[in-house]
Write an enzyme that holds these catalytic residues in place. Structure first.
Site, short mmCIF file in Angstrom:
data_model
loop_
_atom_site.label_atom_id
_atom_site.label_comp_id
_atom_site.label_asym_id
_atom_site.label_seq_id
_atom_site.Cartn_x
_atom_site.Cartn_y
_atom_site.Cartn_z
N ASP A 31 43.08 69.36 53.25
CA ASP A 31 43.48 68.92 52.24
C ASP A 31 43.77 70.22 51.52
OD1 ASP A 31 44.70 67.58 50.20
OD2 ASP A 31 42.89 65.98 49.93
C1 BGC Z 1 45.77 64.84 48.22
C2 BGC Z 1 46.18 64.66 49.58
C3 BGC Z 1 47.65 65.19 49.72
C4 BGC Z 1 47.79 66.51 49.54
C5 BGC Z 1 49.20 67.20 49.92
C6 BGC Z 1 46.03 66.75 47.89
O1 BGC Z 1 45.58 66.84 46.69
O2 BGC Z 1 44.02 64.96 48.04
O3 BGC Z 1 45.92 63.07 49.87
O4 BGC Z 1 47.90 64.60 51.04
O5 BGC Z 1 47.42 66.98 48.11
O6 BGC Z 1 49.96 66.50 48.68
#
Ligand code: BGC
Length: 754
Positions: A280
């Site tokens: 993530d």
């Molecule tokens: C989130 C994810 C997301 C990623 C990219 C993160 O903060 O937890 O769910 O896919 O950002 O935008």
């Protein structure tokens, strides 16, 4: 049969052949790559077009692309922009390896559907798959072919804002939704121009963050993990998902992004996952704060654990070479991760044609088409949950005077809901406009705002980080209520559109108080006092504690954040063009103190039957145990009656099946759809098991007066669970099967597994 076997063999030979072609291709390519170029493939950057959720933003992106130090990009859109970026990689980097382009397409691309929690409340898997299909069609038209969806985290704590993004509390339903989404995005061919690679997230257990606070610690037994939390991720893997995203939390003491048990032993060795794992947003770097070492150490830990691509943090890019020199990682570790990323690119067809997704004529043809908007309208209406409908106040007549009040009645910026970075607010249909479109000329609409979503400017500022969602009126709260009362005095019915702004849920949208905000409560109380029929349209990204509102209103329609066709869909449901059929996929508690509250709880040794307080039983002094609305609950404007449950046999052996049947009758005045739900309970077990577990559901349409027999087939497979040793087994003995309209309104029968 011969033909079937021949076809199966042919398909599997075809797949084998493709795999070996891919292996050969990548095995030829990799020896040409320097170690820096291999590490470059593991680097995912964002130049800033998405939502920046972490503390790091990518820099010098162009230079990195040209020097082979970027494997993929997210957060830029459009065939023109993406073609240009791809050209940089293909024409200007030494080996010309194409990049993958991702985005968070969570509930629709430009045609925004309701928030995922709402979509799950449709209990309609075909419809859910269709939302993902349309999202993929639109996203790929705009050059995006890798999606950070579905989010399948089981969530039993509505304080957590991200409950809005998932399918609720139940692993069985969550798994079916997970598969449907993966199918919708990927179909059976990733190389097609209109399919996209799905990413199941967030592996794992992210929904169990302590106290409902985002990114917080998770600690749970393996028993609970396997029986209650892991199956939706596994369902996505079984459906062939191409990518897995790790979560921010720890899993049994080790953060997911550095957890080898999770990412290698479970995911790959036990479940057979053969795609790639992405972190993530900066979750590798965040292991520093988890106390796992410095950037070099946590990056090596992540790679060793089985994480292949590093989102934005660049720990891999900046430290892996050094770790290699020091012997902390091996070239084989880097090769393995690099190979997996290259395999994804191969499967997406990028080595055949790196520009296959950048057809400049597609956006116009494929995005926000009339059909897609129509689908968004139909889907939204099917996600609404009718929580109350006294005296059949709904559907409303298409005549007379309606007082349409409340801070969300004339709001456009809150319709799309959280995590809709590709949606466009200015295209959303406001409730007031939907009323005009659907109500027709005979309905007079009087509008007053009545209250702000919140009055507190500091609170509003936190909600307005991605643009204005809360605008605080210059008038005093009293003046706004007076205006609402004045228009209500002239109306036959009051419809108040209240609830949460879209960014009151979603990432970092956690709350300790789940009431409708006090300023809105005051409005609702004043409206109720008029004695006029009062309908609440409740917008929310999560279950709210609405005991008082349930007392005060005559009808409540829960609409979540309904997406681009919000107003039309709401008006369709209120004026009877569509009869609501959604059912809750998360329990609504009476108060925050009851959380976590979910239907599939264990019995305890001192269960209390009902809500009557009994000393020394499992209960509270100051609240009943029961929820305000249970899982699976949702009314219709018509009524359904269930016959007793009949079973085809009283006992099955391990290779037999059993039919469980009920007859459902539409006993009311309107045609309607009903979600018929089947639960089981394993009566005597070697480990404690839930009092009820969902094992099947069917959505059936019944004309007024019509009856239908609804039949479910059960086999040993449906009775399995993970036992103490984590073996997936069914234990012989007695089972109760419940069928009904919600998790707590069921009829039952008993059978044995021999
Ligand atoms: C989130 C994810 C997301 C990623 C990219 C993160 O903060 O937890 O769910 O896919 O950002 O935008």
């Amino acid at each position: 049969m011969f033909l079937a076997v021949a076809v199966a063999l042919f398909i599997s030979c075809g797949q084998q052949e493709q795999k070996s072609e891919m292996d050969t291709f990548i095995s030829d390519l990799m020896p040409q790559m320097t170690i820096q170029e291999k590490i470059g493939q593991l680097n995912l950057v964002t130049p800033g077009g998405g939502i920046l959720t972490g503390s790091v933003v990518s820099t010098d992106v162009e230079d990195k692309i040209k020097t082979g130090r970027v494997g993929g990009i997210f957060g830029i859109y459009g065939p023109g922009n993406l073609r240009q970026a791809q050209q940089m990689a293909v024409d200007e980097s030494r080996l010309g390896i194409p990049m993958i382009f991702g985005a968070d397409v969570i509930h629709g691309y430009k045609t925004t559907f309701p928030i995922p929690l709402g979509i799950s409340a449709s209990w309609d898997l075909e419809l859910i798959e269709k939302t993902a299909r349309i999202a993929a069609q639109e996203a790929t038209a705009d050059g995006i072919f890798w999606n950070f969806s579905p989010m399948v985290d089981i969530a039993r704590d509505p304080r957590w804002g991200r409950v809005a993004e998932g399918a609720g509390e139940d692993p069985f339903l969550g798994s079916r939704v997970s598969e449907a989404m993966v199918r919708g995005y990927q179909q059976d061919d990733l190389a097609r121009e209109n399919t996209m690679m799905a990413t199941v997230k967030h592996m794992a257990l992210y929904g169990a963050s302590e106290a409902g606070r985002d990114y917080n610690t998770v600690d749970m037994s393996r028993n609970r993990m396997f029986n209650d939390y892991l199956s939706p991720y596994k369902a996505a893997v079984d459906a062939g998902v191409g990518c897995v995203m790790t979560s921010f939390n720890d899993v049994d003491g080790i953060p997911a992004s550095g957890n080898r048990w999770l990412l290698t032993e479970l995911l790959r060795e036990q479940w057979g996952f053969d795609g790639f794992v992405v972190s993530d947003y900066t979750s590798v770097n965040e292991m520093i704060d988890h106390g796992m070492g410095d950037l070099k150490a946590v990056s090596a830990l992540a790679l060793k654990a089985g994480l292949d691509m590093d989102m934005v943090g660049e720990g891999f890019l900046t430290t892996l070479e050094k770790s290699l020199e020091e012997g902390k990682v091996t070239e084989a570790d880097i090769d393995l991760a690099c190979r997996r990323v290259l395999e994804a690119k191969y499967k997406l067809g990028l080595f055949d044609d790196p520009y296959r997704y950048f057809d400049a004529s597609r956006p116009e043809k494929d995005i926000l088409t009339t059909e897609n908007r129509q689908a968004a309208r139909e889907v939204a209406a099917r996600t609404f949950v009718l929580l109350k409908n006294d005296n059949q106040i709904l559907p409303l007549e298409k005549s007379g005077t309606v007082a349409l009040v409340g801070p969300l009645a004339d709001s456009q910026n809150n319709m799309l809901g959280t995590w809709a970075p590709t949606g466009e607010h200015h295209l959303a249909v406001k409730v007031i406009d939907g009323f005009k479109n659907v109500g027709g000329d005979e309905v007079e609409i009087l509008y007053a705002k009545g209250a702000n979503i919140v009055d507190d400017p500091d609170y509003a500022a936190k909600i307005n980080v991605f643009g204005p969602k809360v605008d605080i009126d210059e008038r005093s709260p009293e003046a706004m209520i007076d205006e609402a009362l004045a228009v209500s005095a002239r109306a036959d019915v009051i419809v108040a559109v209240v609830g949460e702004a879209s960014e009151m849920s979603g990432e970092s949208g956690n709350r300790t108080n789940l009431d409708v905000h006090e300023e809105q409560k005051k409005l609702i109380r004043a409206l109720a006092e008029t004695g006029k029929p009062l309908v609440l349209v409740l917008m929310a990204g999560r279950p709210l504690t609405i005991e008082e509102e349930v007392e005060l209103a005559d009808a409540i329609l829960l609409t979540w954040h309904p997406g681009v066709e919000a107003g039309n869909a709401i008006a369709d449901a209120l004026f009877g063009d569509y009869n609501p059929s959604g059912k809750l996929t998360m329990t609504f508690p009476r108060n925050v103190g009851q959380i976590p509250l979910y239907y599939a709880h264990r019995n305890t040794g001192r269960p209390q039957a009902g809500d009557e307080f009994e000393k020394f039983k499992t209960n509270y002094l100051d609240s009943p145990n029961s929820p305000l609305f249970p899982f699976g609950y949702g009314l219709s404007c018509t009524t359904f009656e269930y016959s007793d449950v009949s079973l085809s046999t009283a006992a099955i052996s391990t290779d037999e099946t059993l039919e469980a049947k009920v007859t459902v009758t539409n006993t009311g005045d309107y045609d309607g759809e009903e979600v018929v739900q089947l639960y089981i309970r394993d009566v005597i077990t070697s480990i404690t098991r839930p009092v009820k577990e969902l094992k099947g559901f069917q959505k059936v349409f019944l004309k007024a007066g019509e009856s239908k027999e609804v039949s479910f087939t059960l086999s040993e497979e449906d009775l399995k669970f993970y036992n103490y040793d984590l073996n997936f087994v069914a234990e012989p003995g007695e089972f109760i099967v419940f069928i009904g309209t919600s998790s707590d309104e069921v009829k039952e029968a008993r059978f044995f597994l021999e």
